[in-house]
Design an enzyme around this catalytic site. Structure first.
Site, PDB file in Angstrom:
ATOM      1  N   GLY D  11      -9.898  21.946 -27.215  1.00 38.79           N
ATOM      2  CA  GLY D  11      -9.229  22.791 -26.228  1.00 38.79           C
ATOM      3  C   GLY D  11      -9.307  22.179 -24.841  1.00 38.79           C
ATOM      4  CB  SER D  34     -11.917  19.844 -33.286  1.00 42.14           C
ATOM      5  OG  SER D  34     -10.641  20.372 -33.590  1.00 42.14           O
ATOM      6  NE  ARG D  36      -6.763  23.633 -32.822  1.00 45.74           N
ATOM      7  CZ  ARG D  36      -6.118  23.420 -31.677  1.00 45.74           C
ATOM      8  NH1 ARG D  36      -4.800  23.376 -31.672  1.00 45.74           N
ATOM      9  NH2 ARG D  36      -6.774  23.219 -30.557  1.00 45.74           N
ATOM     10  CG  LEU D  73     -16.459  28.024 -30.205  1.00 44.24           C
ATOM     11  CD1 LEU D  73     -17.719  28.650 -30.791  1.00 44.24           C
ATOM     12  CD2 LEU D  73     -15.606  27.430 -31.335  1.00 44.24           C
ATOM     13  CB  CYS D 147     -12.029  30.191 -14.042  1.00 44.06           C
ATOM     14  SG  CYS D 147     -10.638  31.121 -14.706  1.00 44.06           S
ATOM     15  CB  ALA D 184      -4.853  23.578 -25.736  1.00 44.71           C
ATOM     16  CG  ASN D 310      -8.352  26.689 -14.255  1.00 38.63           C
ATOM     17  OD1 ASN D 310      -7.907  25.759 -13.581  1.00 38.63           O
ATOM     18  ND2 ASN D 310      -7.881  26.986 -15.445  1.00 38.63           N
TER      19      ASN D 310
END
Lengths: 343, 343, 343, 343
Positions: D11, D34, D36, D73, D147, D184, D310
């Site tokens: 991400g 990850s 993915r 996460l 953030c 993302a 951020n």
């Protein structure tokens, strides 16, 4: 056919006035006054008007008599030229800050100088048809409000008109705006490399539009103004506290009663989707002011939101709409461009 | 510790030099010369350096002797001041266009004026380590190439070095660049409202970097330059025609042989993904020049692509890299920032 | 009043068609077909149409008979539905790529598949009034060209028509485009954080519009396509070599002869100012295609430049203009919005 | 050398953690988890890390033991995996919202669900060194704040710590943020054509960071969150009312006392210039949080302003800074990139 003149026609507001008036079925642009570019073609400065007009700028002296004159001048210049222009036009629509504040004391506080034509102040009717339509029908002097003031006033007006918010707490207005609001004159602050991508708090206190909001609403208002990445567009988040017992339904009804019949105010209140709240992104070029609100019922904190194109409903479009009202024309004449999506 | 001075330190290239040199483990900034702001704090002009340095700008007269001086001056000014600076520093790195073209005739054609220090031209070594590393090791006068020239030269160099393209056809370079390349001086052309969102062809022919490309590659080159919406970043698409019989493999090998060992040139050649070709978006702040290519084998038309941050590898970073080479330091010293994603 | 239907009305081109047709004085939108959103309000997808229309999307089955139907479908879908639509409408205007290329061999090369309705190809007239006006007057099947193809063809057409360029060298087209061209469907490549600020070479070779350029001009053409930071707008730089003896005057005359009478093509050729060359920035929302050129007389290298709004003159506006021609209406009807400046 | 693992490494926050940790002189990235992309190269997802690392992602099962693990996460996933990760790492730094709110009732109100590991809540120390440095030195569980919460808390903290504002009135926080904050994963809301140029009020009430602000400051806080055109960067305008008798000097002293020694908080309070107030534009990539304020002494209305990147001080950088504190390392290690100007 109305004969209209734009003074300060080479600036960004001047250019929008020209764009709208050249496309207006009942207006004929007879003069486009620019002290910098007399004799130069209009489309040399406003390239979007290429092939739309062959007009050239003229000097103030060469400006013809007209039914209406629009002053898109720098602040302070309008009040020095006002007598000159009212003698040469039936209606004067001033888009500067010079005649927006009716209290000379407030003017002094926000503008840091004395007003030069205080006697005229009461003759000016605010060019905001949603609040002053009846008075505009007979007004010969019209003062178009500031862009952020218009967005905030239209967002808050229903709440004030229906007495829904705690007046003591007043309103905290957070305004965001694009770079065109600071005009067509180059300077370090507006250099692309500096202004691009900025979140620039340029007026955390005492922005002049703050005084307008308070005046139109009769409500203490504090405003911060931040420049964000955009050329056009302004948005105001107006935070207030509801009176005890007031709920979502009341707010919704107030908005509906105020704006259901307004041609250029849309109530944006959607449960889902990307455009749930007013966003100037879809308003560029259009004369709409979108308004909406969100409410935290537990805390009675309400955020009323307004969005518009600062050069159109926040300036030139609002002026043309006011002229339509004044002249008894259909109010939407020449102002029906709906905005683009996506953009 | 190298004592370094930046002349023209208040501009954008000057600011990048300061950022890089203040973070360089073997350099000490002893002078930051600005004719406009002597005595003013550096971080008043370069706000990203707040809390990084307390230095102030000084006038040229007050600049101390130093091991290296970087000239980030307007074009034409460098050649009038060159003698002054070389007498006060061991190495002079010029980032202007004044000493980039070695042929005074070509200089006259592209700059529209006579060169004022033609005798020095042959003493300048181009500050492009990928092509001139050996000569840079002993150079006392270094001329850093233009940003778009660097991107184009690095993209095309392997093809020329391996004699893969038809020299007669030459190269057609299409360059895109952000607004910072035109410097920190405000003007109508760089007003945010005008420059924002533009696709402005500002030099369809005769851009000065065009002459540099031809000089470094010994190849006829034509370049068009377009300003697109970006503050930093430049990209060059360099179109050429391969010699008969040359294929993808040959091109790939040429790139690999030229750049496999280069610390700051990355070959971007991916089958999939968003970043398959060089894009300055991921290079901002970094000293990388990404290069890649695409080939239509049927027509033997090849597009070599280069991308970089115009202020870093296209200017300040390239200069610091050249200094590292000159001083026998590790070439990547002070230049390891990898770029940001997303940005 | 023409009864018109838009198929694929929920996409970006579909939305532009709706915006233009809802404002068209001689058209009535009788159907807005969307397979995804039947029954949903149009302004839920196209928020700029709020208060402009109360229409809802319908399914293809529920689409009424109409005088004209616009197909704003994904590529490949149009050719599977073409028989269905031509049986239900007098005129079909297809905005996909399916019927743009008349040579099935070329189609196969660029689309990677077989054409499914090859017999119809010769019945389609290109929806580009500047080149095919007479044929459009009687066309029942119209295929609107791709956005970048339109910009390139209009920029190069005068040079070809007047036989001014070396046909063997052909044209090298460098196209830049905004993100709206890839449609309203979200994907990683168009995620804001990835696409924002990009200079993304997404088709360095074999872009489908390349084949259109070659077909319309009868000239070998190579095109690279790069996505730059913009939502709308496309610009093409078209590099060619003039025949010996041809000079600026000849080129200027060719442009003037081709376009002096064209309502939507403006020749942009200014000695000074910011907008000297065609830039889509001032064209967004408008149906203009601005064209211009720059010439290096020493090398006879010419860059012809075209710019347009990819969704308007590059799509929906061009289609409406073609319909006006077909129906014998004034060609500019519903298409007079002049664009905004600044934006 | 610290062995560190990043979970959720594909991400945007994960990518920033990798960028910072790969450049951290005392850290070694031993795992980049990850779900993915196991087995895929890291630089295939984070193109700015090309040539910086050859690492590949791994699955959670294959993650090695480490001294510290960072959880980047999706919300809710962290609390289901927390036991697994704390058993395999000395220190866990969670960057999700799962362990930010210590009151399960408040958690339920803002997250709309039950907390799954309420017993651990009190063991988590907020990863905000400016407020919790001492506790962080021994913390094994660290929860990095949101953030916008970080920007608001750092802007308001001096006023609360010095008891300068009226606690009953609380704080009205107006937050602006770039698009990277939403991650993302592609979706319609973040499609470039929709998100570009937006001023999108995406959370006018009940944003989760609102609860964090109230918790850290012990002050009623209301927050609105608006997405503006930017990829990175967040800014908070925090409106409060000063207690009677409190003036500019007091506020200034409070800021100075709180932050004079802080390495990553800069007080921005300039009389002139473009960057008079905190603006994330000059902070991208850096770990600075700039804070400042403006005061209308007549009305005692104060706007405290915070700005940061951020993904850095608002996430990954803050986490690394917290790790530095926890491990007894110099607090600025690996975090000295100063930001770029212009950008």
């Amino acid at each position: 056919m109305l004969r209209v003149t734009v003074v300060g026609a080479a600036g960004y507001i001047g250019g929008e006035l020209l764009r709208l008036l050249l496309g207006h079925p009942e207006a004929e642009v007879v003069g486009a006054v620019s002290s910098r570019f007399p004799g130069k073609r209009i489309d040399g400065v406003h390239p979007n008007l290429r092939s739309v007009t062959d007009l050239t700028f003229c000097s103030a002296e060469d400006a013809p008599e007209s039914d209406a004159v629009f002053l898109a001048l720098p602040h302070r210049v309008a009040m020095t030229q006002i007598e000159q222009w009212r003698s040469r036009a039936g209606v004067v629509l001033d888009l500067t800050g010079d005649f927006r504040l009716h209290d000379t004391e407030v003017f002094r506080r926000y503008y840091g100088e004395e007003h030069l034509a205080p006697k005229l102040l009461d003759d000016f009717v605010p060019g905001l048809p949603e609040l002053y339509r009846e008075r505009l029908r007979t007004a010969d002097l019209i003062s178009v409000p500031g862009c952020m003031a218009t967005a905030a006033v239209l967002a808050l007006h229903p709440l004030v008109a229906h007495d829904l918010i705690d007046p003591e707490r007043g309103a905290q207005v957070d305004a965001k705006t694009g770079s065109s609001g600071s005009g067509a004159t180059a300077g370090q602050a507006n250099l692309h490399a500096e202004r691009s991508g900025a979140m620039r708090v340029f007026a955390p206190t005492r922005h002049r539009h703050e005084a307008e909001i308070a005046q139109h609403l009769g409500l203490p208002a504090a405003m911060t103004a931040t420049g964000v990445e955009a050329v056009r567009g302004a948005q105001t988040l107006c935070h207030a506290t509801l009176r005890p017992g007031v709920g979502t339904k009341d707010v919704r009804r107030a908005f509906r009663e105020c704006y259901a019949a307004e041609p250029f105010v849309r109530i944006v209140a959607h449960q889902r989707g990307i455009y749930r709240y007013p966003d100037p992104k879809i308003l560029l070029g259009s004369n709409f002011c979108d308004v909406g609100f969100a409410l935290d019922e537990d805390t009675r904190r309400l955020s009323a939101i307004g969005a518009l194109d600062n050069l159109v409903k926040g300036g030139a479009g609002n002026a043309v709409q006011s002229l339509n009202v004044r002249m008894g024309l259909p109010e939407t004449l020449g102002l029906t461009f709906p905005g683009l999506h996506p953009l």
